[in-house]
Structures are given as C-alpha cells and as structure tokens.
Design a protein around this motif. Structure first.
Motif, PDB file in Angstrom:
ATOM      1  N   ASP A 104       0.854  -1.185   0.000  1.00  0.00           N
ATOM      2  CA  ASP A 104       0.000   0.000   0.000  1.00  0.00           C
ATOM      3  C   ASP A 104       0.892   1.237   0.000  1.00  0.00           C
ATOM      4  O   ASP A 104       1.628   1.478   0.956  1.00  0.00           O
ATOM      5  N   ILE A 105       0.850   1.985  -1.078  1.00  0.00           N
ATOM      6  CA  ILE A 105       1.658   3.207  -1.170  1.00  0.00           C
ATOM      7  C   ILE A 105       0.781   4.458  -1.137  1.00  0.00           C
ATOM      8  O   ILE A 105       1.251   5.558  -1.385  1.00  0.00           O
ATOM      9  N   SER A 106      -0.493   4.288  -0.781  1.00  0.00           N
ATOM     10  CA  SER A 106      -1.413   5.427  -0.793  1.00  0.00           C
ATOM     11  C   SER A 106      -1.000   6.511   0.199  1.00  0.00           C
ATOM     12  O   SER A 106      -1.314   7.678  -0.005  1.00  0.00           O
ATOM     13  N   TYR A 107      -0.271   6.163   1.249  1.00  0.00           N
ATOM     14  CA  TYR A 107       0.165   7.170   2.223  1.00  0.00           C
ATOM     15  C   TYR A 107       1.088   8.198   1.574  1.00  0.00           C
ATOM     16  O   TYR A 107       1.212   9.321   2.055  1.00  0.00           O
ATOM     17  N   LEU A 108       1.735   7.826   0.458  1.00  0.00           N
ATOM     18  CA  LEU A 108       2.586   8.776  -0.262  1.00  0.00           C
ATOM     19  C   LEU A 108       1.773   9.668  -1.195  1.00  0.00           C
ATOM     20  O   LEU A 108       2.227  10.741  -1.575  1.00  0.00           O
ATOM     21  N   GLY A 109       0.589   9.184  -1.590  1.00  0.00           N
ATOM     22  CA  GLY A 109      -0.308   9.989  -2.402  1.00  0.00           C
ATOM     23  C   GLY A 109       0.061  10.121  -3.863  1.00  0.00           C
ATOM     24  O   GLY A 109      -0.579  10.879  -4.591  1.00  0.00           O
ATOM     25  N   ASP A 110       1.077   9.384  -4.315  1.00  0.00           N
ATOM     26  CA  ASP A 110       1.554   9.605  -5.686  1.00  0.00           C
ATOM     27  C   ASP A 110       2.518   8.481  -6.071  1.00  0.00           C
ATOM     28  O   ASP A 110       3.438   8.155  -5.313  1.00  0.00           O
ATOM     29  N   TRP A 111       2.322   7.895  -7.244  1.00  0.00           N
ATOM     30  CA  TRP A 111       3.205   6.842  -7.749  1.00  0.00           C
ATOM     31  C   TRP A 111       4.634   7.361  -7.923  1.00  0.00           C
ATOM     32  O   TRP A 111       5.596   6.693  -7.580  1.00  0.00           O
TER      33      TRP A 111
END
Length: 84
Positions: free
Chosen positions: A69-76
């Motif tokens: 889950d990389i959603s905490y970074l908000g950006d690929w």
C-alpha cells in the motif's frame, strides 16, 4: 470501492479510445488489477486501474509482500522517488 476506505492520490488523466483500453491496456495488467470507476477531485467519474477487492480480502496475499500500500505517499512518482 472496498470497505477498507479510500485514499486521495495524484493521477494522470488520459482520453483514449476504448479499443486501445480493451486491446492493449487491460490485457497487459497483472491479474490483481482491474478496471474500476473512481471519483475525481471535481466530483466527476473516470475509469481507472484499481486493485481487485478479492486481493484485499486475501490475507495471505497481503502478507506475502507482493502487494504494498503506497497510498500514504499519495503519488506513484513519490513512491518511485522514495524507493530510488
């Protein structure tokens, strides 16, 4: 939308023929992803590549480390920079 919640992330919006989506993009996606409908910031809707709900419901797959889950970074791109 999965019951686990939502996340706001930066995305890229493209206008392309459905034939390209059907013949090129969808067949190239890994089996964990599918086409879904998302809500954009202005309230409109768009098709997007999303994680299948079945993947989120599979604890073994989530523990495997193959899905992150990389959603905490908000950006690929932020994820790529973070990993880089």
């Amino acid at each position: 939308m999965h019951e686990s919640g939502t996340a706001a992330v930066v995305g890229e919006l493209y206008d392309l023929p459905l034939k390209v989506l059907r013949d090129h993009l969808v067949p190239a996606e890994p089996p964990e992803l599918e086409i879904g409908v998302i809500e954009l910031e202005d309230g409109s809707a768009a098709l997007a590549t999303v994680l299948r709900d079945a993947v989120l419901d599979d604890p073994a797959l989530l523990r495997s480390g193959d899905i992150e889950d990389i959603s905490y970074l908000g950006d690929w791109r932020a994820f790529l920079h973070h990993e880089g």
